[in-house]
Design an enzyme around this catalytic site. Sequence first.
Site, PDB file in Angstrom:
ATOM      1  N   SER B  20      -3.286 -48.341   7.098  1.00 25.28           N
ATOM      2  CA  SER B  20      -1.818 -48.072   7.188  1.00 25.28           C
ATOM      3  C   SER B  20      -1.690 -47.075   6.756  1.00 25.28           C
ATOM      4  O   SER B  20      -2.253 -46.195   6.184  1.00 25.28           O
ATOM      5  CB  SER B  20      -0.640 -49.479   7.054  1.00 25.28           C
ATOM      6  OG  SER B  20       1.018 -48.141   7.592  1.00 25.28           O
ATOM      7  N   ASN B  98       3.008 -52.427   8.869  1.00 25.67           N
ATOM      8  CA  ASN B  98       4.004 -52.126   7.346  1.00 25.67           C
ATOM      9  C   ASN B  98       5.033 -51.855   7.822  1.00 25.67           C
ATOM     10  O   ASN B  98       5.677 -51.026   8.194  1.00 25.67           O
ATOM     11  CB  ASN B  98       3.203 -50.915   7.427  1.00 25.67           C
ATOM     12  CG  ASN B  98       3.157 -50.086   5.714  1.00 25.67           C
ATOM     13  OD1 ASN B  98       3.466 -49.728   5.265  1.00 25.67           O
ATOM     14  ND2 ASN B  98       2.234 -50.608   4.878  1.00 25.67           N
ATOM     15  N   CYS B 129       4.532 -46.574  -1.757  1.00 25.98           N
ATOM     16  CA  CYS B 129       3.799 -44.928  -1.146  1.00 25.98           C
ATOM     17  C   CYS B 129       3.948 -44.105  -2.370  1.00 25.98           C
ATOM     18  O   CYS B 129       5.045 -43.900  -3.029  1.00 25.98           O
ATOM     19  CB  CYS B 129       5.205 -44.741   0.053  1.00 25.98           C
ATOM     20  SG  CYS B 129       4.953 -42.931   0.694  1.00 25.98           S
ATOM     21  N   LYS B 164       0.950 -54.536  -0.685  1.00 26.12           N
ATOM     22  CA  LYS B 164      -0.039 -53.508  -0.695  1.00 26.12           C
ATOM     23  C   LYS B 164       0.723 -52.663  -1.962  1.00 26.12           C
ATOM     24  O   LYS B 164       1.423 -52.331  -2.523  1.00 26.12           O
ATOM     25  CB  LYS B 164       0.536 -52.660  -0.107  1.00 26.12           C
ATOM     26  CG  LYS B 164      -0.473 -50.973   0.443  1.00 26.12           C
ATOM     27  CD  LYS B 164      -0.784 -50.146   1.231  1.00 26.12           C
ATOM     28  CE  LYS B 164      -2.098 -49.565   1.644  1.00 26.12           C
ATOM     29  NZ  LYS B 164      -2.255 -48.803   2.549  1.00 26.12           N
ATOM     30  N   GLY B 264      -8.987 -45.980   5.751  1.00 25.00           N
ATOM     31  CA  GLY B 264      -8.322 -44.885   6.238  1.00 25.00           C
ATOM     32  C   GLY B 264      -8.496 -44.045   6.685  1.00 25.00           C
ATOM     33  O   GLY B 264      -8.745 -43.580   7.742  1.00 25.00           O
ATOM     34  N   THR B 265      -8.486 -43.120   5.840  1.00 27.28           N
ATOM     35  CA  THR B 265      -9.278 -41.270   5.635  1.00 27.28           C
ATOM     36  C   THR B 265     -10.401 -41.123   7.036  1.00 27.28           C
ATOM     37  O   THR B 265     -10.300 -40.628   7.401  1.00 27.28           O
ATOM     38  CB  THR B 265      -9.716 -41.117   4.210  1.00 27.28           C
ATOM     39  OG1 THR B 265      -8.516 -41.323   3.400  1.00 27.28           O
ATOM     40  CG2 THR B 265      -9.039 -39.505   4.347  1.00 27.28           C
TER      41      THR B 265
END
Lengths: 255, 313
Positions: B20, B98, B129, B164, B264-265
Amino acid sequence: MLKPQNMQVLQNQKIAQDTFELKLTGPQVQDMTEPGQFLHVMIGEGWEHVLRRPLSITDVEHHVVTVIYKIVGKGTRALTEKKQGDSIDVLGPRGNGFPYQTNEDQHILLVGGGVGVPPLFYLAKKLVAQGNKVTTVLGFQTSSAVFYEKEFQGLGDLFITTDDGSYGHKGLVTDVFERIEKPVDLYYTCGPKPMIKAVTNHLTIPGFMSLEERMGCGIGACFACVCEAADTKDEKGYRKVCQDGPVFPVEEVML
Amino acid sequence: MDLSVKLPGLTLKNPIMPASGCFGFGREFSEFYDLDKLGAIVIKAATKERRYGNQTPRVAETSSGMLNAIGLQNPGVDKIISQELPFLERFDTPVIANVAGSTVEEYIEVASKLSETPGVHALELNISCPNVKEGGIQFGTDPELAATLTRSVKRASNLPVYVKLSPNTSDIKRMALSVEEAGADGLSMINTLVGMQLNLQKGDPLLSNKTGGLSGPAIKPVAIRMIYEVSQVVNIPIIGMGGVTCAEDVLEFLLAGASAVAVGTANFRNPLICPEIIEELPQTLSNYGYNSLEECVGRSWKHVEEQSSVSRT
């Protein structure tokens, strides 16, 4: 489907203080017809540098694209180590460039600052080829940072300013505006935000600006390079520099 | 080799999905490959109202990693449902939405709206987050709050809920057990680690939010360690993430105890990374002598248990 592709390095040379000119070739050069677009360039082979760097297109000649970059950190420093014959993984061209195709027989002003100068060169060539008169004002920090003076001279009137007065006119790009032959129909600008702000405040004619922002993906998915829409009633409220820009009409986003 | 994975509420063609926040709502990546290839799609966090997020700079590169402080920018859950999710319906790939918020009520409202949306197959509860002032991580660092939130969202939704987890906690096992007890169907881990980078010229933090979430290969060992610890104490599956860049990394996450793996990245550096990993995965598994995904999951600690039981007998 889009795909990042390797390009071959033809040349990677220093042209001014901390400033390098990189010439690349590859089949994707044929798509690089729009000044103001950028290449999203991978740094190195491993995962030490996880982010690509957005470098705007300076010029395209036949099968060769030129980009100019400044050393601002470890990534751009690593890029200076690329030699002739090396490959570089490139995603692009990306983004929306300067709208220029409808301009003919106009007097157009280009205002660039530092590392914002490069995309204006390809634009100037296109505008001149279409029969426009181009006047260019370029601002640099100091004399050793000046580049592409000769190249721009061949395309019309040129004014150079430096912050410290070591070359050209001492002061800001806006200081020389009164010396420009009038009337001017349109302007394009690219450079540091404070400079763009000063330029757009100074000029009332229509204009376009190219914005620089730290990017993540460079394709519009990560929302790293976002700027605020100028219209407070704008439906989205923002623009992505990589996907909606990097070129915007000056009234479209907040500086 | 059969790469399919069954998770609560989800049947995945393969264990690979984008994480996400690294994939937007899929549209941009669909210009690079057919999203049918993915095991699942995890979309960017939804909040009740539209959020603009933080000022720029929002990202900074670090050695083998990056910091981000986007700040949950999104158009709000209603627009996501009306303008973004319909695009994903054309793909034969389950969607995990998400969910984020500042209050329990906001989470509930967003979760119930998404639950009623056809094409959403599971929820991922973002309690981790690090880049927003309210919500997010405050729920992810307090096991009681996390449990209350999980319970409330479970009550409001008929979809499986994956929570998460944040690595920014001293006891990740306690967090995991607390949300499992509260009814979580699965875990996603790990979110980013709070970090900071300074501007050497100006002397101040480089990101406008000052701190950001560290992601990328730099955090992979932290993710592996936490999944290794948590997978031994919970009975719900784990979607593992944190610095995955290749099929061998996926194998390592499986061995640590993850049942599926999010990338992800790495999507930012190589937009084709997910399909490339999916293609390489069977060969990579067999190169290391594995014939199925199942035998890999949790092998790092199951193997040791087997060995010690052998030595006892």
